[in-house]
Scaffold this active site. Structure first.
Site, PDB file in Angstrom:
ATOM      1  N   LYS A  39     -68.522 -46.482 -34.017  1.00 12.24           N
ATOM      2  CA  LYS A  39     -67.392 -45.846 -34.696  1.00 12.24           C
ATOM      3  C   LYS A  39     -67.919 -44.638 -35.466  1.00 12.24           C
ATOM      4  O   LYS A  39     -68.531 -44.778 -36.525  1.00 12.24           O
ATOM      5  CB  LYS A  39     -66.699 -46.800 -35.660  1.00 12.24           C
ATOM      6  CG  LYS A  39     -65.333 -46.248 -36.107  1.00 12.24           C
ATOM      7  CD  LYS A  39     -64.941 -46.643 -37.490  1.00 12.24           C
ATOM      8  CE  LYS A  39     -65.493 -45.731 -38.544  1.00 12.24           C
ATOM      9  NZ  LYS A  39     -64.959 -44.345 -38.508  1.00 12.24           N
ATOM     10  N   PRO A  40     -67.681 -43.427 -34.953  1.00  9.27           N
ATOM     11  CA  PRO A  40     -68.091 -42.229 -35.694  1.00  9.27           C
ATOM     12  C   PRO A  40     -67.068 -41.901 -36.771  1.00  9.27           C
ATOM     13  O   PRO A  40     -65.963 -42.443 -36.788  1.00  9.27           O
ATOM     14  CB  PRO A  40     -68.109 -41.153 -34.606  1.00  9.27           C
ATOM     15  CG  PRO A  40     -67.034 -41.585 -33.652  1.00  9.27           C
ATOM     16  CD  PRO A  40     -67.053 -43.096 -33.665  1.00  9.27           C
ATOM     17  N   GLY A  85     -73.864 -44.056 -44.609  1.00 14.89           N
ATOM     18  CA  GLY A  85     -72.710 -43.595 -45.372  1.00 14.89           C
ATOM     19  C   GLY A  85     -72.902 -43.858 -46.844  1.00 14.89           C
ATOM     20  O   GLY A  85     -74.022 -44.010 -47.332  1.00 14.89           O
ATOM     21  N   SER A  86     -71.796 -43.947 -47.567  1.00 16.55           N
ATOM     22  CA  SER A  86     -71.853 -44.082 -49.018  1.00 16.55           C
ATOM     23  C   SER A  86     -72.313 -45.475 -49.423  1.00 16.55           C
ATOM     24  O   SER A  86     -72.105 -46.460 -48.711  1.00 16.55           O
ATOM     25  CB  SER A  86     -70.475 -43.798 -49.619  1.00 16.55           C
ATOM     26  OG  SER A  86     -69.577 -44.866 -49.335  1.00 16.55           O
ATOM     27  N   CYS A 102     -77.882 -36.409 -47.466  1.00 20.88           N
ATOM     28  CA  CYS A 102     -78.226 -37.511 -48.372  1.00 20.88           C
ATOM     29  C   CYS A 102     -79.568 -37.294 -49.047  1.00 20.88           C
ATOM     30  O   CYS A 102     -79.854 -37.926 -50.066  1.00 20.88           O
ATOM     31  CB  CYS A 102     -78.234 -38.837 -47.603  1.00 20.88           C
ATOM     32  SG  CYS A 102     -79.300 -38.824 -46.163  1.00 20.88           S
ATOM     33  N   GLU A 130     -73.786 -38.182 -56.909  1.00 22.81           N
ATOM     34  CA  GLU A 130     -74.169 -37.320 -55.794  1.00 22.81           C
ATOM     35  C   GLU A 130     -73.073 -36.281 -55.567  1.00 22.81           C
ATOM     36  O   GLU A 130     -71.937 -36.629 -55.258  1.00 22.81           O
ATOM     37  CB  GLU A 130     -74.377 -38.177 -54.545  1.00 22.81           C
ATOM     38  CG  GLU A 130     -74.964 -37.457 -53.367  1.00 22.81           C
ATOM     39  CD  GLU A 130     -75.239 -38.405 -52.206  1.00 22.81           C
ATOM     40  OE1 GLU A 130     -76.096 -38.072 -51.362  1.00 22.81           O
ATOM     41  OE2 GLU A 130     -74.602 -39.476 -52.131  1.00 22.81           O
ATOM     42  N   TRP A 148     -70.111 -38.077 -41.138  1.00 24.07           N
ATOM     43  CA  TRP A 148     -69.651 -36.792 -40.620  1.00 24.07           C
ATOM     44  C   TRP A 148     -70.652 -35.665 -40.811  1.00 24.07           C
ATOM     45  O   TRP A 148     -70.555 -34.634 -40.156  1.00 24.07           O
ATOM     46  CB  TRP A 148     -68.334 -36.391 -41.309  1.00 24.07           C
ATOM     47  CG  TRP A 148     -68.387 -36.427 -42.805  1.00 24.07           C
ATOM     48  CD1 TRP A 148     -67.949 -37.427 -43.616  1.00 24.07           C
ATOM     49  CD2 TRP A 148     -68.924 -35.421 -43.681  1.00 24.07           C
ATOM     50  NE1 TRP A 148     -68.177 -37.124 -44.934  1.00 24.07           N
ATOM     51  CE2 TRP A 148     -68.766 -35.895 -45.011  1.00 24.07           C
ATOM     52  CE3 TRP A 148     -69.514 -34.177 -43.479  1.00 24.07           C
ATOM     53  CZ2 TRP A 148     -69.197 -35.160 -46.117  1.00 24.07           C
ATOM     54  CZ3 TRP A 148     -69.945 -33.456 -44.577  1.00 24.07           C
ATOM     55  CH2 TRP A 148     -69.780 -33.941 -45.883  1.00 24.07           C
ATOM     56  N   ASN A 149     -71.637 -35.811 -41.707  1.00 21.11           N
ATOM     57  CA  ASN A 149     -72.456 -34.649 -42.063  1.00 21.11           C
ATOM     58  C   ASN A 149     -73.504 -34.288 -41.011  1.00 21.11           C
ATOM     59  O   ASN A 149     -73.941 -33.148 -40.926  1.00 21.11           O
ATOM     60  CB  ASN A 149     -73.104 -34.829 -43.434  1.00 21.11           C
ATOM     61  CG  ASN A 149     -73.972 -36.057 -43.526  1.00 21.11           C
ATOM     62  OD1 ASN A 149     -73.780 -37.041 -42.807  1.00 21.11           O
ATOM     63  ND2 ASN A 149     -74.945 -36.035 -44.421  1.00 21.11           N
ATOM     64  N   GLU A 157     -78.409 -46.966 -44.349  1.00 19.22           N
ATOM     65  CA  GLU A 157     -78.937 -45.778 -45.021  1.00 19.22           C
ATOM     66  C   GLU A 157     -77.791 -45.265 -45.866  1.00 19.22           C
ATOM     67  O   GLU A 157     -76.800 -44.750 -45.351  1.00 19.22           O
ATOM     68  CB  GLU A 157     -79.419 -44.752 -44.000  1.00 19.22           C
ATOM     69  CG  GLU A 157     -80.195 -43.605 -44.633  1.00 19.22           C
ATOM     70  CD  GLU A 157     -79.352 -42.373 -44.808  1.00 19.22           C
ATOM     71  OE1 GLU A 157     -79.010 -42.070 -45.983  1.00 19.22           O
ATOM     72  OE2 GLU A 157     -79.041 -41.713 -43.816  1.00 19.22           O
ATOM     73  N   LEU A 158     -77.906 -45.424 -47.181  1.00 17.21           N
ATOM     74  CA  LEU A 158     -76.796 -45.188 -48.089  1.00 17.21           C
ATOM     75  C   LEU A 158     -77.012 -43.920 -48.913  1.00 17.21           C
ATOM     76  O   LEU A 158     -77.766 -43.044 -48.530  1.00 17.21           O
ATOM     77  CB  LEU A 158     -76.602 -46.424 -48.973  1.00 17.21           C
ATOM     78  CG  LEU A 158     -76.448 -47.744 -48.196  1.00 17.21           C
ATOM     79  CD1 LEU A 158     -76.323 -48.924 -49.146  1.00 17.21           C
ATOM     80  CD2 LEU A 158     -75.261 -47.695 -47.246  1.00 17.21           C
TER      81      LEU A 158
END
Length: 487
Positions: free
Chosen positions: A179-180, A232-233, A288, A389, A155-156, A254-255
């Site tokens: 899927k957003p 995401g996370s 991130c 984080e 979402w960011n 990309e975490l």
């Protein structure tokens, strides 16, 4: 002005058609600055996800066989459409996730550049011919698209993250099910509308929105989906990675990040402070690569904090549609609660509050999720903020004495996405950048995310890279072909 209307309803996009979900349920998208509903989005789940996968698989053969020029032409048309609609798209981003409009415009420009870069790379998918040791043998290597791809975005950066996955997949000849994030789906919807105008064929891109677990499970279980690309996370990434392994699906992820920023005593102090403030409070700290641990050499720490405090106090916080706003809200209540928890924990354990440290009590902030830009001093390794984080507008400051000491502290984390160094010493910049265990390092520079660069992390911060000269590699398979020629 608020351009999105709460009464507006948005649909899913499957096989070239805009449609509601079978359940006829909708997700309300909330403006985190005002609390207003900015739109209702159709909520699809298992049935719609399977339809989207069917469409992506059915269209894969024709799209993968299309010429690279034809694919590149479509991506270039989409590049121009994004720039033509920059102002509206920026307002969508600001309204659904709170980003200040000036930053939102930059996100639109970045999204457009992803399509231009990948359009140019689409025509540079090369193979090889190898000389055989046998006269009658002919040896070659060709590159082919991996297949239908599932993309899951956060979402960011609700527009540029979609572009960063969509563009290389399409350039490579892959089809997509996207899927957003359910918090910010409208940016993706508007991008798909432009993709339709640009001439992307039916079934090549498909958009499903709804329950993340239900949709994710279908994408992972279907063998026809050959690759998962996720931002995401780390927690969610590990689950996806584990389930993808059951079919040996290709993954790129990309975490999370926990970026250290190291400020040495020989830095250009004023320039450094300017960059640190801009980087830390960009997107309200919800990036991130945001500097989560700011290490300042003891000899200059007081001077650094004085300048830093002065600049942070000048930041303007509010509803980002105003051109003068620097800092917006965090995305939702859970995000606000996490920021509060980290600050309260740090203060209880001995940190000193320099500025901020509270939820905003201003009248025009009461319906949003606003936390005052915050600076903490005397932070140590026992505090939550040092190990987790934060994803908010909080700058924790640590001190250090020696180069070896700070490198060890910076590397003391499972994350390995981004790190920053400020120094005027060339030898030190080389030593430290090579010693830091991170996929990306900025030297006197905090702008790491560029379409020309290879974005990604090591350790628990991810697998694979996005952008740069190798941007298509993650979406291509290598095929080895040998043949025997008769006399």
């Amino acid at each position: 002005m608020e351009l999105l209307k709460s009464s507006k309803k948005y649909q899913l996009f499957i096989n070239g058609e805009w449609k509601n979900s079978i359940s006829n349920q909708f997700i309300e998208v909330i403006n985190p600055a005002t609390g207003n509903i900015v739109g209702q989005v159709a909520s699809g789940n298992i049935v719609e996800t399977k339809e989207a996968i069917d469409a992506a698989c059915d269209s894969f053969f024709s799209w993968s066989k299309e010429t690279s020029k034809a694919r590149a032409d479509i991506l270039m048309r989409l590049y121009f459409l994004l720039l033509e609609n920059e102002e509206y798209l920026a307002s969508v981003i600001t309204n659904e996730m709170g980003k200040p409009i000036v930053q939102a415009r930059k996100e639109v420009q970045t999204a457009a550049e992803h399509f231009r870069w990948n359009a140019e790379e689409a025509r540079r998918i090369y193979g090889q011919t190898i000389q055989s040791s046998e006269k009658q043998k002919r040896l070659s290597i060709i590159r082919q698209p991996v297949g239908p791809v599932a993309a899951i975005t956060p979402w960011n950066f609700p527009l540029s993250m979609v572009a960063r996955k969509l563009a290389p997949a399409l350039a490579s000849g892959c089809t997509i099910v996207l899927k957003p994030a359910e918090q910010t789906p409208i940016s993706a919807i508007e991008l798909f509308k432009l993709a339709e105008k640009a001439g992307v064929p039916n079934g090549v891109i498909n958009l499903v929105i709804g329950n993340p677990k239900e949709i994710g499970d279908v994408l992972l279980e279907d063998k026809r989906i050959r690759k998962i690309t996720f931002t995401g996370s780390t927690e969610v990434g590990k689950l996806l990675y584990k389930n993808a392994a059951k079919q040996v699906k290709r993954v790129s992820m990309e975490l999370g990040g926990h970026a250290p920023m190291i400020v040495f005593e020989d830095c250009d102090l004023e320039s450094t402070v300017n960059q640190v403030v801009k980087s830390k409070f960009n997107n309200t700290g919800q990036t991130c690569v945001s500097p989560n641990r700011i290490y300042v050499q003891q000899s200059i720490k007081d001077s650094f904090i004085n300048l830093f405090k002065e600049q942070v106090q000048s930041l303007k916080m509010g509803y980002g549609i105003d051109e003068n706003i620097d800092v917006g809200p965090v995305v939702n209540q859970s995000g606000l609660d996490k920021v509060k928890k980290h600050v309260e924990d740090a203060i209880q354990k001995g940190a000193t509050l320099v500025v901020g440290g509270t939820v905003s009590d201003k009248a025009n902030h009461k319906n949003g999720y606003f936390y005052e830009p915050t600076v903490l001093d005397h932070v140590d390794e026992q505090m939550l903020i040092t190990n987790q984080e934060t994803f908010g507008p909080v700058a924790p400051i640590f001190s250090f004495e020696t180069e070896d000491e700070v490198v060890k502290k910076a590397n003391n984390t499972d994350y390995g996405l981004a790190a920053y160094i400020f120094t005027e010493n060339l030898s030190r910049s080389v030593r430290v950048s090579e010693a830091l265990e991170y996929g990306m390092v900025g030297i006197n520079d905090t702008v790491l995310s560029q379409v020309e660069g290879s974005f990604g992390g090591i350790k628990e911060s991810g697998i694979g890279r996005e952008g740069g000269p190798g941007c298509l590699e993650e979406f291509l398979e290598t095929k080895w072909i040998t043949s025997t020629i008769r006399d």
